[in-house]
Design an enzyme around this catalytic site. Structure first.
Site: not given
Length: 474
Positions: A178, A430, A82, A403, A76, A304, A85, A354, A333
């Site tokens: 992107c 996560c 940026c 989650d 990229c 996701q 990534c 939730e 969640y």
């Protein structure tokens, strides 16, 4: 008289030795750790120190004396500016190795609990164009790169659409292309910028909170549908008509957009969950498919962002759950009920909880459109909903799937889980650091039987992790 700030040193001929958190790499100089972004192990660099702390320093590589043999050429043009990534310069196999190591280190160092042998990390089949959602900011103060400053280029226009610069909340790096999402999003974003410039649409000033064009959210799905939400900030009497002019243009220019939405956001931030959105064209939602299931995804829904890898993640959850068909499952969640509905056919009943009411409504719709009648969903703060009284009314779960967001689970939620004592817990995270903290609290009653890292976000340091816990027998 103000004190003259002491100049921070330049470290010469330093070898980068390892990867660290947040996508940085590290070196050790005189027994002190130095964190350096956009480098990889094996690089030999000169480092300008930017921050000096008691136990570590942060710096930037100002000269590369030798490139690592393990270095990958970034794909990229925005790499290095940026912050999205940060591991493009690291081969994907090495990325997976570092992510697996990160999970192991955090569960070991923070959790301090007995761990089984980890399963090999599950890599993503797609490492580019894998995302189904991107969000872009609009600003009248675009980021000016070092190269532009050094070249002395005249900056005719400061408007931009792109990503926020880390550490400069009011600056936007203009993104030309992107490569994390299908190219249509690049066409849409660049077209909006060109239209705004040609038609005199003002760009948002986040400090002054003034300017019409505020932000964009683009979503697509594996059914071929596209969603675009444009956030405006009306300031003057003509702004609504200017906004509608852009929406008419987008509807004509991009027939691929099946859900075209907009909102006038007068708040001090870009969140819109509490705002009423206007559907300008098409439907207010798009649909994803997973096996023979269909899932409604609205603009306020959590889903996701790597669709294909989400299927593999949920398949891991289902496998570790080991449902026989007669279990009561709590899905904490639950979001739009994706996991709840994904495992429902293998359980007697699934109860999802939730925080976001709109997500719960989508979860109910997702059960309806898939003819699933053994789910029940509740909206509210998890620590307020999941109580001993709730469990007494709805039954003690045989399995809890959780989650949570990056912050992990509230202590009250963990206390209620320990009180309920389900036979098994499948914990999807996560953020392995907060997961490790929670696992330490669950350790008094549960033993960890399996650990499965899953890479959802190639070229970033982020990693998902799935842990199976079983109730101790003694």
């Amino acid at each position: 008289m103000s004190r003259k700030r002491k100049a921070l040193p330049i470290l010469e001929n330093v070898t980068i030795t390892d990867c660290a958190a947040e996508g940085k790499s590290l070196a050790r100089v005189d027994d002190q750790v130095v964190f350096v972004p956009f480098t990889v192990p094996g690089d030999v660099v000169d480092i300008r120190i930017r921050k000096k702390r008691r136990n570590y320093c942060e710096g930037e590589a100002i000269r590369f004396l030798q490139y690592s043999e393990n270095r990958e050429k970034p794909f990229c043009k925005h790499f290095g500016v940026c912050g999205g990534c940060k591991w493009q310069n690291l081969p994907y196999g090495d990325q997976l190795e570092m992510k697996a190591k990160q999970v192991h280190d955090q569960l070991t160092r923070i959790g301090k609990v007995a761990l089984p042998e980890f399963r090999p990390i599950l890599g993503s089949a797609q490492t580019r164009f894998y995302r189904n959602k991107l969000e872009f900011g609009c600003s009248n103060k675009r980021w000016i790169t070092k190269e532009e400053i050094q070249a002395g280029e005249a900056i005719d226009r400061r408007d931009a659409i792109g990503f926020h610069i880390t550490g400069s909340f009011d600056k936007i790096l203009p993104i030309e292309r992107c490569l994390l999402m299908d190219d249509l999003q690049n066409d849409i974003r660049n077209d909006i910028f060109e239209y705004a410039v040609n038609h005199g649409l003002s760009f948002y000033d986040i400090k002054q909170q003034y300017g019409l064009l505020r932000s964009l959210m683009v979503r697509n799905s594996n059914t071929g549908e596209w969603m675009l939400l444009v956030q405006f900030h009306y300031d003057g009497p003509d702004d609504e008509e200017k906004a509608l002019g852009l929406m008419r243009h987008l509807a004509d220019r991009f027939p691929q957009i099946t859900s075209l939405l907009y909102v006038d956001n007068q708040k001090g931030n870009d969140t819109f969950n509490d705002l009423e959105l206007v559907t300008f064209k098409g439907n207010g939602e798009i649909y994803e498919t997973m096996e023979d299931l269909r899932f409604k995804v609205g603009p306020k829904s959590f889903y996701q962002t790597n669709t294909e890898q989400a299927y593999h993640l949920y398949s891991v959850v289902r496998e570790l759950a080991g449902l026989k068909g007669d279990e009561l499952v709590y899905d904490l969640y639950t979001g739009t009920g994706t996991i709840a509905n994904f495992v429902a056919r293998n359980a007697r009943k699934v109860i999802g909880i939730e925080y976001v009411p709109e997500a719960i409504e989508d979860a109910k719709v997702n059960s309806d459109i898939n003819n699933i009648d053994n789910t029940l969903f509740f909206a509210g703060d998890m620590k307020d909903i999941l109580t001993s009284d709730f469990i007494e009314r709805h039954g003690t779960p045989d399995l809890i799937i959780t989650d949570p967001p990056r912050a992990g689970m509230h202590a009250d939620v963990i206390a209620t889980i320990l009180h309920a004592r389900p036979a098994k817990i499948v914990y999807v995270s996560c953020n392995p650091a907060t997961q490790a903290r929670d696992l330490a609290l669950l350790d008094e009653q549960y033993v960890i039987e399996a650990v499965q890292p899953v890479d959802m976000f190639p070229h970033t340091p982020h990693v998902e992790n799935v842990v199976l816990l079983a109730r101790r027998t003694a």
